[in-house]
Design an enzyme around this catalytic site. Structure first.
Site, short mmCIF file in Angstrom:
data_model
loop_
_atom_site.label_atom_id
_atom_site.label_comp_id
_atom_site.label_asym_id
_atom_site.label_seq_id
_atom_site.Cartn_x
_atom_site.Cartn_y
_atom_site.Cartn_z
N ASN A 175 0.78 -1.24 0.00
CA ASN A 175 0.00 0.00 0.00
C ASN A 175 0.82 1.29 0.00
OD1 ASN A 175 -2.48 -1.47 0.06
ND2 ASN A 175 -2.01 -1.96 2.19
N LYS A 214 10.71 -8.57 6.72
CA LYS A 214 9.36 -9.10 6.42
C LYS A 214 9.10 -8.99 4.93
CE LYS A 214 4.53 -8.89 7.76
NZ LYS A 214 3.57 -8.37 8.74
N ASN A 244 3.76 -10.94 4.39
CA ASN A 244 2.78 -9.84 4.44
C ASN A 244 1.53 -10.26 3.64
OD1 ASN A 244 1.74 -7.13 4.71
ND2 ASN A 244 3.87 -6.48 4.98
C1 LIG Z 1 -5.52 -4.11 8.62
C2 LIG Z 1 -4.14 -4.65 8.45
C3 LIG Z 1 -3.05 -3.80 8.59
C4 LIG Z 1 -1.76 -4.30 8.44
N1 LIG Z 1 -0.70 -3.45 8.63
C5 LIG Z 1 0.56 -3.95 8.57
C6 LIG Z 1 1.67 -3.11 8.84
O1 LIG Z 1 1.52 -1.93 9.16
N2 LIG Z 1 2.91 -3.65 8.75
C7 LIG Z 1 3.12 -4.97 8.42
O2 LIG Z 1 4.27 -5.42 8.39
N3 LIG Z 1 2.08 -5.80 8.18
C8 LIG Z 1 0.82 -5.32 8.25
N4 LIG Z 1 -0.24 -6.15 8.01
C9 LIG Z 1 0.01 -7.55 7.60
C10 LIG Z 1 -0.05 -8.53 8.78
O3 LIG Z 1 0.95 -8.24 9.72
C11 LIG Z 1 0.11 -9.99 8.28
O4 LIG Z 1 1.40 -10.12 7.71
C12 LIG Z 1 -0.93 -10.38 7.24
O5 LIG Z 1 -2.19 -9.82 7.55
C13 LIG Z 1 -1.08 -11.90 7.13
O6 LIG Z 1 -1.50 -12.47 8.36
P1 LIG Z 1 -3.05 -12.82 8.68
O7 LIG Z 1 -3.56 -13.61 7.50
O8 LIG Z 1 -3.01 -13.61 9.95
O9 LIG Z 1 -3.73 -11.52 8.83
C14 LIG Z 1 -1.55 -5.68 8.14
C15 LIG Z 1 -2.65 -6.53 8.00
C16 LIG Z 1 -3.94 -6.05 8.15
C17 LIG Z 1 -5.10 -6.99 8.01
#
Ligand SMILES: Cc1cc2nc3c(=O)[nH]c(=O)nc-3n(C[C@H](O)[C@H](O)[C@H](O)COP(=O)(O)O)c2cc1C
Length: 351
Positions: A175, A214, A244
């Site tokens: 993003n 990451k 991510n």
């Molecule tokens: C709303 C939202 C905001 C996120 N913001 C970040 C972020 O600021 N930095 C980051 O490294 N990952 C960010 N992520 C990614 C998560 O840390 C994770 O890597 C990703 O969502 C996959 O895991 P999950 O399927 O359990 O959500 C974000 C994910 C979501 C859903």
């Protein structure tokens, strides 16, 4: 059903970002008081390369607590470690709203938050105040309008270093336009070269701060090989967090919101992120620590990440649907799996 489960169900009636803000505010005021459970010693893990000690292998992924506001409460829900951020040197508002979407039919989330955060100043103050509560990761990134993005990472690393247990260099958010280009060989060499200098400088004053990179799940074999080469040459780097969110939209998605732009996370990311994790694991063997993230919602999902080479895991999206009570459930599912397999240590599950 606990009070938290009821609150989580009520939150799901609200727009996603409103629910998130209300949750953070409630946790800050102490209305919702978690229990600080003591972990079953069988869940404890020590990461092989970095020596990072975790009371249990389940961490809160970055993005939930971008401003380091609720570290204590999230540790209190039983996470083994909490990663805050991504923080950028200067505060920024992020993308226009709406920018966070629940794809309920798919147990998924799409976000295009765009690193909305209050900047390093308040973040570091809160991190310092929470320092002794548990294992705390600080995830750093770059401002969208920065002229020298690598300098932003260097500034972040220097600022958070004394106040966290480990650091994460996030080059994988979809993003911030161009950010993921830092995963390309030449750019990654330059980034890790400059961040490595900062890490060595900081390590001379404050020791033992593992640093993780990451990465995105949207990497082909060539990109995985390139990252492996560059990471392998950086002996100071402890490991990778994989992964991510994805910019892919698998065909099987059914939610009407599936075409929103941004990063997709949750259940539909599980298979892909685990495949990329396994690819890094087979390239890097045991030379780095791997933390598996993407789509975890059950103990079996955690086992799949461990078998793919992770030593610890993180989650975010499943908590959007289930609330923080998910951590206790996952831990008891892990204990059940360990009991059924006759192993006494998490690490033995992967053998
Ligand atoms: C709303 C939202 C905001 C996120 N913001 C970040 C972020 O600021 N930095 C980051 O490294 N990952 C960010 N992520 C990614 C998560 O840390 C994770 O890597 C990703 O969502 C996959 O895991 P999950 O399927 O359990 O959500 C974000 C994910 C979501 C859903």
């Amino acid at each position: 059903m606990s009070l938290f489960d009821v609150a989580a169900a009520a939150m799901r009636m609200l727009p996603a970002e409103t629910a998130h803000r209300l949750t953070i505010d409630a946790l800050k005021t102490g209305i919702a008081r978690p229990e600080y459970p003591i972990d079953d010693p069988r869940l404890a893990v020590t990461l092989k390369r970095s020596g990072l000690k975790l009371p249990n292998p389940i961490g809160l992924a970055a993005g939930f607590d971008k401003n380091a506001e609720v570290i204590g409460p999230m540790l209190g829900f039983g996470f083994g470690f909490v990663e805050c951020g991504t923080v950028t040197p200067r505060a920024q508002t992020g993308s226009p709203r709406p920018r966070l979407f629940r794809l309920s039919e798919d147990r998924a989330v799409i976000n295009r938050m765009g690193f909305n955060n209050e900047g390093l100043g308040p973040y570091v103050r809160r991190l310092a105040a929470a320092r002794n509560l548990g294992v705390i990761g600080a995830n750093v990134g770059a401002n969208k309008d920065s002229k020298d993005r690598i300098a932003d990472y260097v500034a972040g690393v220097k600022a958070v270093w004394p106040h966290c247990t480990y650091l994460t260099i996030n080059v994988s958010s979809p993003n911030t336009p161009g950010l993921r280009g830092l995963q390309d060989r030449g750019a990654l060499e330059e980034l890790l070269g400059r961040v490595g200098e900062a890490a060595k400088e900081m390590d001379a004053a404050v020791k033992n701060r593992p640093v993780f990179l990451k990465v995105a799940p949207d990497l082909d074999d060539g990109a995985i090989a390139d990252i492996t080469d560059v990471v392998g040459a950086q002996t100071w780097l402890s490991g990778l967090i994989v992964s991510n969110t994805t910019i892919d939209r698998p065909d099987f998605l059914t939610s009407p919101l599936k075409s929103q732009s941004g990063g997709l996370s949750g259940a539909p990311l599980m298979e892909k992120s685990t495949r990329v994790l396994a690819a890094f694991s087979s390239e890097l063997k045991d030379t780095v620590d791997l933390i598996g993230v993407g789509g975890i919602a059950t103990g079996a999902d955690i086992l799949a990440k461990l078998r793919a080479g992770a030593q610890a895991v993180q989650l975010y999206s499943a908590m959007v649907y289930e609330g923080p009570g998910i951590v206790a459930r996952l831990k008891s599912e892990l204990i059940e799996i360990m009991t059924a397999s006759g192993v006494v240590r998490i690490a033995d599950l992967t053998d």
